[in-house]
Design a protein around this motif. Structure first.
Motif, PDB file in Angstrom:
ATOM      1  N   TYR A 423       0.806  -1.216   0.000  1.00 15.18           N
ATOM      2  CA  TYR A 423       0.000   0.000   0.000  1.00 15.18           C
ATOM      3  C   TYR A 423       0.847   1.277   0.000  1.00 15.18           C
ATOM      4  O   TYR A 423       0.342   2.358   0.309  1.00 15.18           O
ATOM      5  N   GLY A 424       2.107   1.143  -0.370  1.00 15.25           N
ATOM      6  CA  GLY A 424       2.957   2.326  -0.536  1.00 15.25           C
ATOM      7  C   GLY A 424       3.421   2.949   0.766  1.00 15.25           C
ATOM      8  O   GLY A 424       3.871   4.108   0.779  1.00 15.25           O
ATOM      9  N   VAL A 425       3.337   2.207   1.869  1.00 14.29           N
ATOM     10  CA  VAL A 425       3.758   2.734   3.166  1.00 14.29           C
ATOM     11  C   VAL A 425       5.249   2.489   3.355  1.00 14.29           C
ATOM     12  O   VAL A 425       5.711   1.357   3.278  1.00 14.29           O
ATOM     13  N   LYS A 426       5.986   3.552   3.611  1.00 15.96           N
ATOM     14  CA  LYS A 426       7.419   3.401   3.839  1.00 15.96           C
ATOM     15  C   LYS A 426       7.672   2.723   5.177  1.00 15.96           C
ATOM     16  O   LYS A 426       7.026   3.046   6.185  1.00 15.96           O
ATOM     17  N   LEU A 427       8.604   1.792   5.181  1.00 16.56           N
ATOM     18  CA  LEU A 427       9.018   1.198   6.440  1.00 16.56           C
ATOM     19  C   LEU A 427       9.770   2.240   7.253  1.00 16.56           C
ATOM     20  O   LEU A 427      10.357   3.178   6.699  1.00 16.56           O
ATOM     21  N   THR A 428       9.762   2.073   8.552  1.00 11.62           N
ATOM     22  CA  THR A 428      10.457   3.027   9.420  1.00 11.62           C
ATOM     23  C   THR A 428      11.913   3.169   9.013  1.00 11.62           C
ATOM     24  O   THR A 428      12.477   4.271   9.039  1.00 11.62           O
ATOM     25  N   GLU A 429      12.511   2.056   8.593  1.00 13.74           N
ATOM     26  CA  GLU A 429      13.930   2.075   8.216  1.00 13.74           C
ATOM     27  C   GLU A 429      14.200   2.916   6.978  1.00 13.74           C
ATOM     28  O   GLU A 429      15.344   3.296   6.712  1.00 13.74           O
ATOM     29  N   GLU A 430      13.166   3.217   6.221  1.00 21.59           N
ATOM     30  CA  GLU A 430      13.303   4.019   5.001  1.00 21.59           C
ATOM     31  C   GLU A 430      13.065   5.508   5.245  1.00 21.59           C
ATOM     32  O   GLU A 430      13.199   6.311   4.324  1.00 21.59           O
ATOM     33  N   ILE A 431      12.718   5.863   6.466  1.00 18.01           N
ATOM     34  CA  ILE A 431      12.386   7.248   6.795  1.00 18.01           C
ATOM     35  C   ILE A 431      13.599   7.943   7.384  1.00 18.01           C
ATOM     36  O   ILE A 431      14.355   7.362   8.174  1.00 18.01           O
ATOM     37  N   SER A 432      13.821   9.190   7.007  1.00 18.85           N
ATOM     38  CA  SER A 432      14.985   9.929   7.494  1.00 18.85           C
ATOM     39  C   SER A 432      14.894  10.163   8.990  1.00 18.85           C
ATOM     40  O   SER A 432      13.810  10.158   9.579  1.00 18.85           O
ATOM     41  N   GLU A 433      16.041  10.373   9.615  1.00 18.74           N
ATOM     42  CA  GLU A 433      16.080  10.628  11.053  1.00 18.74           C
ATOM     43  C   GLU A 433      15.315  11.900  11.403  1.00 18.74           C
ATOM     44  O   GLU A 433      14.586  11.953  12.397  1.00 18.74           O
ATOM     45  N   VAL A 434      15.460  12.936  10.616  1.00 20.22           N
ATOM     46  CA  VAL A 434      14.794  14.202  10.938  1.00 20.22           C
ATOM     47  C   VAL A 434      13.277  14.066  10.861  1.00 20.22           C
ATOM     48  O   VAL A 434      12.547  14.646  11.667  1.00 20.22           O
ATOM     49  N   ARG A 435      12.785  13.270   9.925  1.00 20.14           N
ATOM     50  CA  ARG A 435      11.344  13.060   9.840  1.00 20.14           C
ATOM     51  C   ARG A 435      10.868  12.146  10.975  1.00 20.14           C
ATOM     52  O   ARG A 435       9.808  12.361  11.559  1.00 20.14           O
ATOM     53  N   ARG A 436      11.653  11.143  11.274  1.00 18.37           N
ATOM     54  CA  ARG A 436      11.308  10.178  12.322  1.00 18.37           C
ATOM     55  C   ARG A 436      11.131  10.845  13.679  1.00 18.37           C
ATOM     56  O   ARG A 436      10.257  10.468  14.457  1.00 18.37           O
ATOM     57  N   TYR A 437      11.932  11.850  13.959  1.00 19.96           N
ATOM     58  CA  TYR A 437      11.873  12.511  15.260  1.00 19.96           C
ATOM     59  C   TYR A 437      11.147  13.858  15.203  1.00 19.96           C
ATOM     60  O   TYR A 437      11.338  14.710  16.051  1.00 19.96           O
ATOM     61  N   SER A 438      10.304  14.028  14.183  1.00 20.51           N
ATOM     62  CA  SER A 438       9.511  15.256  14.074  1.00 20.51           C
ATOM     63  C   SER A 438       8.092  14.997  14.549  1.00 20.51           C
ATOM     64  O   SER A 438       7.630  13.856  14.597  1.00 20.51           O
TER      65      SER A 438
END
Length: 578
Positions: A423-438
């Motif tokens: 369904y086009g959902v990015k895995l957490t591992e594919e998300i940048s650190e800055v976005r992850r902690y925003s």
């Protein structure tokens, strides 16, 4: 003779409400799309806010008159963020059938439905209760949702803290009968006088509400439970934090932290954000008794005249921690020991795969700003629905607006990832650190307090920040970026590395110098920064950070060490050189 205190209007509404019943039942069926002012205040105690779509404000016409497009936000109280798959599926059903087709995870581990019409409000709350959840005390001048580290590790320290969160939530839940009678009774059987409790009360209300009394709290009260090695719930941002002190897999007690709070009114210099102060040490045997003593001191001495300064942080600030502790000891009935010397020194957002300790796994999925919805590019809502239907995991909501899927068999790990990818959902591992902690609050268009955009603005800014950080070789740095559409601080913007607070339409106050651990306030760096200039304003600071950081120093620690004047001077020189 001293003039008697003039209580705020909200205090009068509570006093006359018959323990939160007020005119709610009658106004529910009056044919209007909204409730009157008194009911609007009381609705919050029942877990819902009356709102209007500000994108539509002034555009809705009827007989030539412009009206507001009223709807309701309904918040579910979920102690520790612990849910079942079936409960999540029902919340998803509600958002599709009675809401605006989206579901939102809050920064306090709860769910919010948006866009619920008044005609559907009662049925929405009924269905939430039918799946063994509740909206009672999710908002209002009461103890709000009790936060707790949601990690499903099979260790005693996690089971005990999560059980304590539930016990505290139940202990401090309002006892009024009004909630049940307004929302959960069948109104088709005819009119029924709401009992609320006043007819049975001795006047002060403590026989009906043994903790709150007739007037409930002066203002909202927020609690959280976490660990010294993992402050994933932002203990220091709460009115009361319980930091578990552990010895291996045993909790030896809790450091009690008091007086945190994020809300500010810029025009009122008497208001300020605060991180909590260390009060005392509580044993596992008496922790609830100590919490209740703190709670009752705030109940009796919190400001009921001016809601701007009604939170516990103002009592602590005005009295000082020693006087406050003495009063808590008086209510507790004995001396309280000094806090344990340990303090917060770690943070785990619990994202990605991790073993639970019982042969099973859990997966933390980063959900940007907590918004669960389907778009053309990513069908997140559909993916979560399929995971809950097919795999039936346990569900935990985090204090950073994300979701944990728990109790996953090793053989099912690949299937969970496959569903997300389908369904086009990015895995957490594919998300940048800055976005992850925003993190961002809802703000425009539904929050009536928001000055400008937040949830809808932050993702685009993160897109730009990702480019700049990659260019500087700083993509792996961990730091928090939090945005709110107004100074009330629902996304906790005053203790993070980078805080963006709505100042005017399309403009923000920029704060820097807090940190991921959440135990330090940040400082004002620049005011009235236009949205389109936020990233270009931050970029010189990241250049400076890369150039002059100390070994192991985080971005927040760097900004705190340098101070506003030094950072501003560097930025000015950087602009000239450029």
């Amino acid at each position: 003779m001293t003039e008697p205190a003039k209580l705020s209007k909200v205090e009068g509404i509570k006093d006359a409400s018959n323990f939160l019943a007020g005119p709610l039942a009658n106004e529910m069926v009056d044919g209007n799309p909204n409730f009157g002012h008194d009911s609007e205040v009381l609705l919050k105690f029942h877990g819902t806010y009356q709102q209007d779509d500000r994108d539509e404000r002034g555009q809705v016409s009827e007989d030539g008159k412009k009206k507001k497009a009223y709807s309701f936000m309904v918040r579910t109280r979920i102690p520790g963020g612990i849910l079942t798959s079936d409960q999540v599926l029902e919340e998803l059903n509600l958002c599709d059938e009675l809401g605006n087709t989206t579901l939102r995870i809050t920064s306090r581990q709860a769910f919010q439905l948006h866009g619920v019409l008044k005609e559907n409000l009662k049925r929405t709350i009924q269905r939430i209760n039918e799946c063994q959840l509740s909206t009672l005390a999710a908002c209002g001048d009461v103890n709000r949702n009790v936060m707790c580290c949601p990690a499903p590790y099979k260790k005693k320290i996690y089971r005990e803290t999560q059980a304590l969160a539930h016990e505290i939530a139940m202990h401090f839940a309002p006892r009024t009968k009004a909630y049940h009678e307004v929302w959960l009774t069948d109104s088709s059987t005819g009119d029924k006088q709401l009992v609320g409790g006043e007819s049975e009360s001795n006047g002060d209300g403590f026989d009906v509400e043994p903790i709150y009394g007739k007037h409930y709290m002066p203002r909202k009260f927020k609690m959280a439970i976490g660990f010294d090695f993992d402050n994933c719930v932002d203990l220091y941002a709460n009115d009361l934090g319980l930091m578990a002190v552990t010895d291996g897999d045993k909790i030896i007690g809790y450091n009690v932290l008091v007086g945190g709070g994020m809300g500010v009114t810029p025009s009122a210099k008497k208001t300020f954000p605060a991180v909590a102060k260390r009060l005392c040490f509580a044993g596992t045997h008496n922790v609830i008794k100590i919490v209740e003593a703190v709670f009752k001191v705030q109940r009796d001495f919190g400001n009921r005249e001016d809601r701007k300064i009604a939170r516990l942080k103002y009592v602590v600030a005005n009295w000082g921690i020693e006087k406050f502790k003495a009063k808590v000891e008086e209510y507790y009935g004995g001396p309280l020991p000094e806090p344990h010397p340990t303090d917060v020194h770690g943070f785990n957002d619990h994202m990605g795969w991790d073993e639970q300790g019982d042969g099973k796994w859990f997966y933390g999925l980063n959900i940007e700003n907590g918004r669960i919805k389907d778009t053309a590019d990513m069908q997140l809502k559909t993916a979560i629905r399929e995971i809950c239907t097919v795999l039936k995991p346990g569900i935990r909501l985090t204090a950073h607006q994300s979701m944990l899927f728990t109790d996953i068999e090793a053989k099912d790990k690949a299937q969970l990832e496959a569903i997300l990818k389908k369904y086009g959902v990015k895995l957490t591992e594919e998300i940048s650190e800055v976005r992850r902690y925003s993190m961002a609050c809802v703000a425009w268009p539904t929050c009536g307090l928001s000055i400008t955009e937040s949830e809808r603005a932050l993702p685009g800014m993160i897109d730009q920040l990702e480019v700049e950080l990659a260019r500087l070789g700083l993509s792996t740095e961990k730091f928090t970026v939090r945005m709110t559409g107004c100074p009330n601080g629902c996304a906790r913007p005053y203790n993070c590395d980078v805080g963006l607070v709505g100042r005017a339409r399309g403009q923000y106050t920029l704060f820097v110098g807090g940190r991921l651990l959440g135990d330090r306030l940040n400082s004002l760096y620049k005011d009235y920064v236009p949205a389109e200039e936020v990233v270009s304003t931050l970029t010189p600071l990241f250049v400076y950070f890369k150039t002059d950081r100390q070994a192991g120093e985080t971005f927040g620690d760097f900004c705190n060490r340098k101070g506003q004047a030094d950072l501003a001077q560097w930025a000015d020189n950087f602009a000239v050189a450029k």
